[in-house]
Design a protein around this motif. Structure first.
Motif, PDB file in Angstrom:
ATOM      1  N   GLY A 164      41.323  41.419  42.053  1.00 39.50           N
ATOM      2  CA  GLY A 164      42.008  41.660  43.309  1.00 39.50           C
ATOM      3  C   GLY A 164      41.958  40.475  44.255  1.00 39.50           C
ATOM      4  O   GLY A 164      42.651  40.453  45.265  1.00 39.50           O
ATOM      5  N   GLY A 165      41.132  39.484  43.943  1.00 38.19           N
ATOM      6  CA  GLY A 165      41.043  38.304  44.794  1.00 38.19           C
ATOM      7  C   GLY A 165      39.632  37.912  45.155  1.00 38.19           C
ATOM      8  O   GLY A 165      39.317  36.738  45.314  1.00 38.19           O
ATOM      9  N   ALA A 166      38.717  38.911  45.259  1.00 32.11           N
ATOM     10  CA  ALA A 166      37.344  38.591  45.656  1.00 32.11           C
ATOM     11  C   ALA A 166      36.567  37.939  44.526  1.00 32.11           C
ATOM     12  O   ALA A 166      35.675  37.134  44.761  1.00 32.11           O
ATOM     13  CB  ALA A 166      36.626  39.853  46.127  1.00 32.11           C
ATOM     14  N   GLY A 167      36.861  38.319  43.272  1.00 33.89           N
ATOM     15  CA  GLY A 167      36.224  37.671  42.140  1.00 33.89           C
ATOM     16  C   GLY A 167      34.768  38.036  41.932  1.00 33.89           C
ATOM     17  O   GLY A 167      34.013  37.251  41.364  1.00 33.89           O
ATOM     18  N   PHE A 168      34.342  39.235  42.353  1.00 33.59           N
ATOM     19  CA  PHE A 168      32.956  39.634  42.157  1.00 33.59           C
ATOM     20  C   PHE A 168      32.773  40.097  40.712  1.00 33.59           C
ATOM     21  O   PHE A 168      33.622  40.819  40.176  1.00 33.59           O
ATOM     22  CB  PHE A 168      32.579  40.752  43.119  1.00 33.59           C
ATOM     23  N   PRO A 169      31.690  39.678  40.031  1.00 34.20           N
ATOM     24  CA  PRO A 169      31.487  40.077  38.630  1.00 34.20           C
ATOM     25  C   PRO A 169      31.585  41.597  38.448  1.00 34.20           C
ATOM     26  O   PRO A 169      30.853  42.360  39.079  1.00 34.20           O
ATOM     27  CB  PRO A 169      30.077  39.559  38.328  1.00 34.20           C
ATOM     28  N   SER A 170      32.466  42.014  37.556  1.00 35.24           N
ATOM     29  CA  SER A 170      32.779  43.442  37.440  1.00 35.24           C
ATOM     30  C   SER A 170      31.650  44.247  36.832  1.00 35.24           C
ATOM     31  O   SER A 170      31.499  45.437  37.132  1.00 35.24           O
ATOM     32  CB  SER A 170      34.054  43.621  36.612  1.00 35.24           C
TER      33      SER A 170
ATOM     34  N   ASP B  51      50.121  21.344  44.153  1.00 36.44           N
ATOM     35  CA  ASP B  51      50.441  22.350  43.138  1.00 36.44           C
ATOM     36  C   ASP B  51      49.884  21.957  41.771  1.00 36.44           C
ATOM     37  O   ASP B  51      50.230  22.573  40.753  1.00 36.44           O
ATOM     38  CB  ASP B  51      51.949  22.587  43.051  1.00 36.44           C
ATOM     39  N   ALA B  52      49.025  20.943  41.725  1.00 37.72           N
ATOM     40  CA  ALA B  52      48.389  20.529  40.472  1.00 37.72           C
ATOM     41  C   ALA B  52      47.102  21.299  40.205  1.00 37.72           C
ATOM     42  O   ALA B  52      46.469  21.097  39.164  1.00 37.72           O
ATOM     43  CB  ALA B  52      48.106  19.031  40.496  1.00 37.72           C
ATOM     44  N   LEU B  53      46.705  22.162  41.120  1.00 37.76           N
ATOM     45  CA  LEU B  53      45.464  22.921  40.958  1.00 37.76           C
ATOM     46  C   LEU B  53      45.631  23.992  39.888  1.00 37.76           C
ATOM     47  O   LEU B  53      46.733  24.480  39.639  1.00 37.76           O
ATOM     48  CB  LEU B  53      45.070  23.560  42.285  1.00 37.76           C
ATOM     49  N   PRO B  54      44.522  24.401  39.237  1.00 38.02           N
ATOM     50  CA  PRO B  54      44.630  25.363  38.144  1.00 38.02           C
ATOM     51  C   PRO B  54      44.637  26.815  38.610  1.00 38.02           C
ATOM     52  O   PRO B  54      44.103  27.154  39.664  1.00 38.02           O
ATOM     53  CB  PRO B  54      43.368  25.082  37.322  1.00 38.02           C
ATOM     54  N   VAL B  55      45.249  27.668  37.795  1.00 35.08           N
ATOM     55  CA  VAL B  55      45.145  29.111  37.977  1.00 35.08           C
ATOM     56  C   VAL B  55      43.730  29.539  37.586  1.00 35.08           C
ATOM     57  O   VAL B  55      43.217  29.142  36.539  1.00 35.08           O
ATOM     58  CB  VAL B  55      46.177  29.836  37.089  1.00 35.08           C
ATOM     59  N   ILE B  56      43.088  30.331  38.446  1.00 39.44           N
ATOM     60  CA  ILE B  56      41.750  30.841  38.167  1.00 39.44           C
ATOM     61  C   ILE B  56      41.786  32.373  38.190  1.00 39.44           C
ATOM     62  O   ILE B  56      42.842  32.977  38.422  1.00 39.44           O
ATOM     63  CB  ILE B  56      40.721  30.286  39.172  1.00 39.44           C
ATOM     64  N   LYS B  57      40.636  32.986  37.987  1.00 42.10           N
ATOM     65  CA  LYS B  57      40.583  34.445  37.913  1.00 42.10           C
ATOM     66  C   LYS B  57      41.012  35.108  39.218  1.00 42.10           C
ATOM     67  O   LYS B  57      41.487  36.248  39.203  1.00 42.10           O
ATOM     68  CB  LYS B  57      39.168  34.883  37.524  1.00 42.10           C
ATOM     69  N   ALA B  58      40.850  34.420  40.337  1.00 45.53           N
ATOM     70  CA  ALA B  58      41.208  34.985  41.643  1.00 45.53           C
ATOM     71  C   ALA B  58      42.626  34.659  42.074  1.00 45.53           C
ATOM     72  O   ALA B  58      43.041  35.043  43.168  1.00 45.53           O
ATOM     73  CB  ALA B  58      40.229  34.482  42.704  1.00 45.53           C
ATOM     74  N   THR B  59      43.405  33.984  41.240  1.00 44.32           N
ATOM     75  CA  THR B  59      44.771  33.579  41.617  1.00 44.32           C
ATOM     76  C   THR B  59      45.735  34.733  41.373  1.00 44.32           C
ATOM     77  O   THR B  59      46.213  34.943  40.267  1.00 44.32           O
ATOM     78  CB  THR B  59      45.234  32.342  40.820  1.00 44.32           C
ATOM     79  N   ASN B  60      46.027  35.488  42.421  1.00 46.20           N
ATOM     80  CA  ASN B  60      46.994  36.580  42.276  1.00 46.20           C
ATOM     81  C   ASN B  60      48.407  36.155  42.650  1.00 46.20           C
ATOM     82  O   ASN B  60      49.389  36.774  42.227  1.00 46.20           O
ATOM     83  CB  ASN B  60      46.578  37.800  43.102  1.00 46.20           C
ATOM     84  N   CYS B  61      48.549  35.082  43.441  1.00 46.13           N
ATOM     85  CA  CYS B  61      49.878  34.685  43.907  1.00 46.13           C
ATOM     86  C   CYS B  61      49.894  33.201  44.242  1.00 46.13           C
ATOM     87  O   CYS B  61      48.929  32.663  44.785  1.00 46.13           O
ATOM     88  CB  CYS B  61      50.267  35.503  45.141  1.00 46.13           C
ATOM     89  N   ILE B  62      51.005  32.553  43.879  1.00 43.90           N
ATOM     90  CA  ILE B  62      51.307  31.194  44.329  1.00 43.90           C
ATOM     91  C   ILE B  62      52.558  31.307  45.186  1.00 43.90           C
ATOM     92  O   ILE B  62      53.632  31.644  44.688  1.00 43.90           O
ATOM     93  CB  ILE B  62      51.542  30.247  43.140  1.00 43.90           C
ATOM     94  N   LEU B  63      52.394  31.073  46.465  1.00 45.35           N
ATOM     95  CA  LEU B  63      53.488  31.254  47.428  1.00 45.35           C
ATOM     96  C   LEU B  63      53.968  29.894  47.913  1.00 45.35           C
ATOM     97  O   LEU B  63      53.241  29.182  48.614  1.00 45.35           O
ATOM     98  CB  LEU B  63      53.017  32.114  48.600  1.00 45.35           C
ATOM     99  N   ALA B  64      55.169  29.533  47.503  1.00 49.02           N
ATOM    100  CA  ALA B  64      55.801  28.293  47.960  1.00 49.02           C
ATOM    101  C   ALA B  64      56.902  28.685  48.939  1.00 49.02           C
ATOM    102  O   ALA B  64      58.020  29.015  48.538  1.00 49.02           O
ATOM    103  CB  ALA B  64      56.365  27.500  46.784  1.00 49.02           C
TER     104      ALA B  64
END
Length: 500
Positions: A146-152, A346-359
């Motif tokens: 969801g964005g917080a990235g806390f270990p499930s 925009d060269a940064l990587p998608v990570i587990k907390a990446t829910n949206c890339i807003l341009a």
């Protein structure tokens, strides 16, 4: 964004133009594997993972390349096959804008998976003990999507009785539609994941909260849960920040989480739909978390849509898959316009907390205007969903009166941005609150370090005093023993004799 009012289960909040149709009009598309993957060792709350691969080593899809370091930590897996070409600091998507250690994989185009998964898939999760399920979730590297990235796995190990599991499908932030599309297209997998979670938590039932503007998701979830009386799909009003954990709990159950407390304090645990699906994939298919759904959207993007993207994929690569830019973006954010943060590139990587890339196109979002003096209108307090006093918090944060800010429940602020959105003086209120929290955390760390140093010093002093007492006692014992031996030894006879 238009600001309207609508009844809801929590006070305050805003009704915003959601602008989700931009990306939700197309089905989820599986993104190709990029030529290079950049996998940060810290994609979750807690300690970064520790690398277990070397530069030059070939890795396979699903292989563990970094292991958990400590309890609040999860491993990182290779998102595709290829060769490790670097283990070094790289820029990562984070509000700080700093670099962090990353494993860089040059992909080979084969996307070859491990011949044998690192754990065995489970056909019937209900027949497995809960500890084994939680260990699989940990080994799979699943953190809250969801964005917080806390270990499930930690949230599946509450240590206290759990009455109800809540799945947060509200997704109230404008532009973001990754959960909406996931619920509409993969409701069956989400529901299977929920059943695994219920078993792991030993919870009685589950409520899936979905905002009423997500009609396809609601229909799909209701169909998937038709034969399961323990899982209820409940429609909630579309109102920001309905997706806030405490706000959704209040709407769904009428319960209020205590100040600076957790949902567990009222017998609840909250997870994200994407997390539920990832749990099912990990348990039933022995699949670690190597991809997630990402919304690529905004007026600067040619074809906004949702992608299932491999973790480590450069954001630029996903934007190119969405047709590229129609013109240079006015603002580039990870997340939505309310709670997202600016990206330097925009060269940064998608990570587990990446829910949206807003341009966003120039002028599409509320412009950053110079802040003016507070006029004490009270609009910020009226929209605060936590019922805080934003104006007072602002004054104390600005004046560095952090103890007073904390006394006004600063840490209950969820940084939703409602107060800043309605402020006619354009004061960046949330930035002041974040700064104050950071300063308080820093002070607490320094205090803990000072306390630890004092405790070490006092312990050393006690040890030295104890050793000194022991030495003195030993000397006293030796002296007493010598005296006792001397007293017990008979005097030698007088060989000279007396005078006649």
């Amino acid at each position: 964004m238009s600001l309207l009012t609508r009844p809801t289960g929590f006070r305050g909040g805003l009704h915003l133009d959601d602008r989700k149709a931009m990306s939700a009009c197309r089905p989820i598309r599986i993104a190709p594997v990029p030529p290079q993957l950049v996998l940060p060792l810290s994609q979750h709350a807690g300690n970064p993972a520790k690398p277990v691969v070397q530069i030059g080593e070939r890795v396979l899809r699903g292989q563990t390349i970094a292991v958990a370091d400590g309890f609040v930590s999860v491993p990182v897996h290779a998102s595709s096959s290829g060769v490790v070409v670097a283990i070094e600091p790289r820029p990562i998507p984070h509000v700080s804008g700093l670099s962090a250690p990353c494993i860089v994989i040059q992909t080979d185009g084969r996307d070859e998976a491990l011949a044998q998964p690192e754990w065995a898939p489970i056909a019937d999760p209900a027949s497995v003990d809960t500890r084994s399920l939680r260990e699989i979730v940990r080994r799979a590297g699943i953190a809250g999507l969801g964005g917080a990235g806390f270990p499930s796995f930690i949230k599946l190990s509450p240590g206290r009785p759990v009455e109800t599991l809540i799945i947060n499908g509200a997704e109230c932030e404008p532009y973001i539609s990754c959960d909406q599309q996931l619920m509409a297209e993969h409701a069956d997998e989400i529901v299977r994941g929920i059943r695994v979670m219920l078993h792991a938590l030993d919870a009685r039932n589950c409520i899936i909260g979905v905002e009423d503007n997500k009609l396809q998701a609601i229909a799909a979830l209701r169909q998937a849960t038709a034969d399961d009386p323990d899982i209820e799909v409940r429609v909630v009003p579309t109102r920001y920040p309905q997706g806030g954990e405490k706000q959704l709990i209040q709407t769904l159950t009428g319960r209020e989480v205590p100040s600076e407390g957790l949902p567990l304090d009222v017998g609840l645990v909250v997870h994200n739909p994407g997390t539920a699906r990832a749990v099912w994939r990990a348990v039933a298919h022995a699949e670690p978390l190597i991809s997630r759904i990402v919304t690529v959207t905004g007026g600067a993007v040619a074809q906004p849509q949702n992608f299932e993207a491999r973790l480590g994929t450069p954001m630029r690569f996903l934007i190119e898959q969405a047709g590229g830019y129609v013109h240079a973006p006015g603002r580039l954010l990870m997340g939505g316009p309310m709670m997202g943060f600016a990206l330097p590139s925009d060269a940064l990587p998608v990570i587990k907390a990446t829910n949206c890339i807003l341009a966003a196109a120039p002028g599409e979002l509320r412009p950053d205007e110079p802040a003016m003096p507070c006029i004490r209108c009270g609009e910020c307090q009226a929209v605060c969903p936590i019922n805080l006093l934003p104006q007072q918090l602002y004054w104390h944060a600005r004046g560095r009166e952090y103890a007073k800010a904390r006394a006004l429940n600063l840490f209950d602020c969820i940084e939703c941005g409602c107060c800043a959105q309605v402020c006619p003086s354009h004061i960046p209120l949330v930035q002041y609150y974040r700064h104050a929290k950071t300063e308080i955390w820093a002070e607490e760390r320094e205090r803990r370090k000072a306390d630890a140093a004092r405790e070490r010093f006092e312990a050393r002093q006690r040890r030295l005093e104890r050793e000194q007492r022991e030495k003195e006692a030993a000397r006293a014992r030796r002296k007493a023993e010598l005296a006792a031996r001397a007293a017990a030894t008979p005097a030698p006879p007088d060989r000279g004799g007396a005078a006649q």
